[in-house]
Structure formats: C-alpha cells, structure tokens
Design a protein around this motif. Structure first.
Motif, short mmCIF file in Angstrom:
data_model
loop_
_atom_site.label_atom_id
_atom_site.label_comp_id
_atom_site.label_asym_id
_atom_site.label_seq_id
_atom_site.Cartn_x
_atom_site.Cartn_y
_atom_site.Cartn_z
N TRP A 160 0.80 -1.22 0.00
CA TRP A 160 0.00 0.00 0.00
C TRP A 160 0.83 1.27 0.00
O TRP A 160 0.37 2.30 -0.50
CB TRP A 160 -0.97 -0.03 1.17
N VAL A 161 2.02 1.22 0.52
CA VAL A 161 2.88 2.41 0.42
C VAL A 161 3.24 2.68 -1.03
O VAL A 161 3.19 3.82 -1.50
CB VAL A 161 4.15 2.23 1.27
N HIS A 162 3.56 1.62 -1.78
CA HIS A 162 3.87 1.80 -3.20
C HIS A 162 2.63 2.28 -3.96
O HIS A 162 2.73 3.12 -4.86
CB HIS A 162 4.38 0.48 -3.79
N TYR A 163 1.48 1.71 -3.63
CA TYR A 163 0.25 2.11 -4.30
C TYR A 163 -0.06 3.59 -4.06
O TYR A 163 -0.34 4.35 -5.01
CB TYR A 163 -0.91 1.25 -3.80
N LEU A 164 -0.02 4.02 -2.82
CA LEU A 164 -0.33 5.41 -2.50
C LEU A 164 0.74 6.36 -3.05
O LEU A 164 0.43 7.49 -3.42
CB LEU A 164 -0.47 5.58 -0.99
N ALA A 165 1.98 5.90 -3.10
CA ALA A 165 3.02 6.73 -3.69
C ALA A 165 2.76 6.98 -5.18
O ALA A 165 2.88 8.10 -5.66
CB ALA A 165 4.39 6.08 -3.49
N MET A 166 2.40 5.92 -5.89
CA MET A 166 2.07 6.08 -7.31
C MET A 166 0.87 6.98 -7.49
O MET A 166 0.85 7.89 -8.33
CB MET A 166 1.79 4.70 -7.93
N ALA A 167 -0.16 6.77 -6.68
CA ALA A 167 -1.39 7.57 -6.81
C ALA A 167 -1.13 9.04 -6.54
O ALA A 167 -1.58 9.91 -7.31
CB ALA A 167 -2.46 7.03 -5.86
N THR A 168 -0.41 9.36 -5.48
CA THR A 168 -0.16 10.77 -5.17
C THR A 168 0.77 11.42 -6.18
O THR A 168 0.66 12.62 -6.45
CB THR A 168 0.41 10.91 -3.75
N MET A 169 1.69 10.65 -6.73
CA MET A 169 2.53 11.18 -7.81
C MET A 169 1.67 11.61 -8.99
O MET A 169 1.83 12.71 -9.53
CB MET A 169 3.55 10.14 -8.27
N LEU A 170 0.74 10.74 -9.38
CA LEU A 170 -0.13 11.06 -10.51
C LEU A 170 -1.06 12.23 -10.20
O LEU A 170 -1.32 13.07 -11.06
CB LEU A 170 -0.94 9.82 -10.91
N VAL A 171 -1.55 12.30 -8.96
CA VAL A 171 -2.39 13.43 -8.57
C VAL A 171 -1.62 14.73 -8.72
O VAL A 171 -2.13 15.72 -9.25
CB VAL A 171 -2.88 13.27 -7.12
N SER A 172 -0.38 14.75 -8.27
CA SER A 172 0.46 15.95 -8.39
C SER A 172 0.65 16.35 -9.85
O SER A 172 0.48 17.52 -10.22
CB SER A 172 1.82 15.71 -7.73
N ILE A 173 0.95 15.38 -10.69
CA ILE A 173 1.20 15.67 -12.11
C ILE A 173 -0.08 16.11 -12.80
O ILE A 173 -0.10 17.09 -13.56
CB ILE A 173 1.81 14.44 -12.80
N PHE A 174 -1.18 15.41 -12.58
CA PHE A 174 -2.45 15.78 -13.20
C PHE A 174 -2.91 17.16 -12.75
O PHE A 174 -3.53 17.91 -13.52
CB PHE A 174 -3.52 14.74 -12.88
N THR A 175 -2.62 17.50 -11.49
CA THR A 175 -2.99 18.82 -10.99
C THR A 175 -2.19 19.91 -11.68
O THR A 175 -2.72 20.99 -11.98
CB THR A 175 -2.80 18.90 -9.47
N LEU A 176 -0.92 19.65 -11.95
CA LEU A 176 -0.11 20.62 -12.70
C LEU A 176 -0.70 20.85 -14.09
O LEU A 176 -0.72 21.98 -14.59
CB LEU A 176 1.33 20.12 -12.82
N VAL A 177 -1.19 19.77 -14.71
CA VAL A 177 -1.83 19.91 -16.02
C VAL A 177 -3.10 20.74 -15.89
O VAL A 177 -3.35 21.65 -16.71
CB VAL A 177 -2.15 18.52 -16.61
N ALA A 178 -3.92 20.44 -14.88
CA ALA A 178 -5.16 21.20 -14.68
C ALA A 178 -4.87 22.68 -14.45
O ALA A 178 -5.60 23.55 -14.93
CB ALA A 178 -5.94 20.62 -13.49
N MET A 179 -3.81 22.98 -13.72
CA MET A 179 -3.46 24.38 -13.47
C MET A 179 -3.00 25.08 -14.74
O MET A 179 -3.28 26.27 -14.94
CB MET A 179 -2.37 24.44 -12.39
#
Length: 361
Positions: A119-138
C-alpha cells in the motif's frame, strides 16, 4: 516513478528474472548496507533534507491558503482549489516515498511488512499522478483565464474546479491499482534466506508489465508535458501578440511571465526525465548494475522528490500576493496587530497573472 520503481524500491526486477539477477537488483537498491558503505548515511541525510524542505513548503501553502479571510475562512477560488490539491498531493507523495526510500539505502531488507509493501507503493504512485495531473489542470486553468478571459468566469467556477480535483483523484487511484496488485513481500531467497524484500511480482506476464509501464510513461509524463507546454505557449503568445499595452511595466511583466513559464516547463521536464529513462531502460534493455547507474538512480530519486519541494515555490511563493498573505497570516500568529479588514489581501494565486489582461480574471 512508476512509483513503485522510482519512489520506493527502485525495483527493476520482474518475477520471471533469475533469482541471482533479482538479488543483484536488490543489492542495487541497498548496495552496501551490509558493508556499511557511505551511502547508508549520506543518502538518508540527503533525502531527509529534501523531505524537510518539502514538508515546510507545502505546509506553509496549506496554512496560508486556509487562513486568508477574516474569521479564518479559507479562500475558495478555482485556482486556490488546484493549489491546495497540489500541496496535499506533494505533501502525501513525500510522506509515502522519502522516509521509506531512505530506509532502503540504510537497511539490508524491507522491514515494514507485507501491508506497507503493497500500500505504500500504491499510494506513492497515486499521489505522484495526482500531483502531475494537478499541474496539467493548473496549466489549462491559466490558459482559459488568459486566452479566454471573457468566458473564464463561468468555466473556472469553484464547482468545476472541485469536480476536476475529484476526477484527478479517481483517475490516479485507478491508474495505480496494478501497483497494489503486483507489489509483494518476498522472502526465502537462497542468498538471503532470513531476509524479506519488497518486489514487483507480475507472474511471468512481462507483456502486461511493459504495457503498464509504457502507459505510465505516456499518461504520467509525455502527455502532461505536452499539455503543459502547449497551454503555456498559448499564454505567452496571447500576452506578447494580443495584449496592446506596451508600457515599460507591461514589458517587464511579460518578460517575467516568459521566465516563469520556461521555469515551470523545465522543472517538470528535468524532474521526471531520469526516472522514466531508468524505467524504460530496465524494462526494454539491460540496465547496468554499477556505481554509475547507482548514482544515476539516486539522482533520479532526488529530482523527483525535489519536484514536490519546488512546486510550492513556483506556484505560491513567487506570487507577491502570496508572500503578502503569508506575512499577514504569521503576523497574526505572532500576536502582531492585524491589518485592517478592508486591506486584507485576497490572494488570487493566478500564476503568471502579471499583466492587466490576466489580473482581472
């Protein structure tokens, strides 16, 4: 990184690789822990500094944006919603990556058990993608605000921004599911029978693994890089070709805007490029296991983690309004006389809003 790879184990192994190669790869993650090499101290200290900087920066953004208005009510503009989400994602990414990765370099095995391995690896991947997708949204938000200013008020509503954030989290959690499925705790290796390692286990399905890694490359790097670059290129074109204000102040503002745009694109490009080079090299080639490749891995970690430290600086602290709001918030916390209510800063956080055409959005 794929996060399982970059963020934590730097794991380039697959389940169908010879156990000897697996052990070599594990050693590349923990190269000298058994011998007490200098990296067992230097790397955790370096990661610790990155972690501290990222925690402080993102925490300040969360605190300031949460206490901008009288009565300590948070400002809820569309752009602030994206910046809050970016800080939450970067904050979470650092928590799920850096402390665990630091132990990888200093301990000879995975000591956190099967649950955290998965789950640490899963949440790390998910939060990485959230950060990147948010940069795109911005970047899309900035494009709409500057290029389509007349229609931006209805498009850039709080409701739409909140829905956008929800979609970002749902997509990120879905894209990260294969990490949770295929990350497993492995023990009983013939060279280390009493040790446990957190490895990717794809049950011999190398094609599925390759498809997933290429998907993360495209969705988590190439496509976001293209969208960010295109949106900000449109913003620059509009400011330099369409805005008729040619005053000296306007010229300086446009130059500053161009510098900020180049900084944003360059930071994103450089921060994630080494990780994806390692991921693709390991998956489709033969990634060497030597001191040079080990150093390259460490650099890729530092750049990726550093991105979550730099984001607050680029998207918040470079804003004069944010700095004013920061001083305002902490002057109140230090029991200094607060500014008059009518003069309280209403921070807009509109990145690159340095000309008249963008500040009135």
């Amino acid at each position: 990184m794929e996060k399982a790879s970059l963020s934590l184990m730097t794991n380039t192994t697959s389940s169908n690789i010879d156990p000897k190669v697996k052990q070599t790869n594990a050693s590349s993650c923990l190269p000298d822990s058994s011998r007490g090499g200098p990296e067992t101290v230097i790397v955790p200290v370096l990661f610790g500094l990155i972690f501290l900087l990222g925690m402080v920066g993102n925490t300040l953004v969360l605190v300031v944006l949460g206490r901008l208005r009288p009565g300590r009510r948070p400002s809820r503009s569309a752009t602030n919603i994206f910046i809050l989400n970016l800080s939450i994602a970067d904050f979470s990414f650092l928590i799920f990556c850096v402390p665990f990765q630091a132990t990888i370099y200093s301990l000879p095995e995975w000591v956190f058990g099967a649950f955290f391995c998965k789950w640490v690896h899963y949440l790390a991947m998910a939060t990485m993608l959230v950060s990147i997708f948010t940069l795109v949204a911005m970047s899309v938000d900035r494009y709409i605000a500057v290029v389509h200013a007349k229609r931006s008020l209805c498009i850039r509503s709080k409701r739409n921004a909140t829905m956008g954030v929800a979609v970002i989290w749902v997509l990120s959690l879905l894209f990260a599911i294969p990490v949770a499925q295929h990350q497993a705790l492995v023990s009983g290796h013939f060279q280390a029978p009493n040790s446990s390692f957190c490895w990717e286990q794809w049950a011999g399905n190398s094609v599925a693994k390759q498809i997933y890694k290429v998907t993360i490359l495209v969705v988590g790097y190439l496509l976001p890089l293209m969208l960010i670059t295109c949106c900000y290129a449109k913003v620059l074109y509009h400011l330099h070709k369409k805005v008729k204000n040619i005053s000296r102040t306007s010229v300086r503002s446009k130059r500053k805007t161009a510098q900020t745009v180049l900084l944003v694109v360059a930071v994103f490009l450089i921060s994630w490029l080494p990780h994806h080079i390692i991921t693709m090299w390991a998956e489709f080639g033969h990634f060497p296991l030597n001191n040079i490749s080990f150093t390259f891995r460490i650099i890729s970690h530092c750049l990726a983690y550093g991105n979550s430290c730099i984001n607050p600086i680029i998207y918040a602290f470079l804003s004069e309004n944010f700095r004013k709001a920061c001083r305002q918030v902490f002057s109140c916390k230090l029991l200094l006389p607060p500014a008059p209510a009518q003069k309280l800063v209403r921070i807009r956080m509109e990145n690159f809003s340095t000309t008249h055409s963008t500040t009135n959005v």
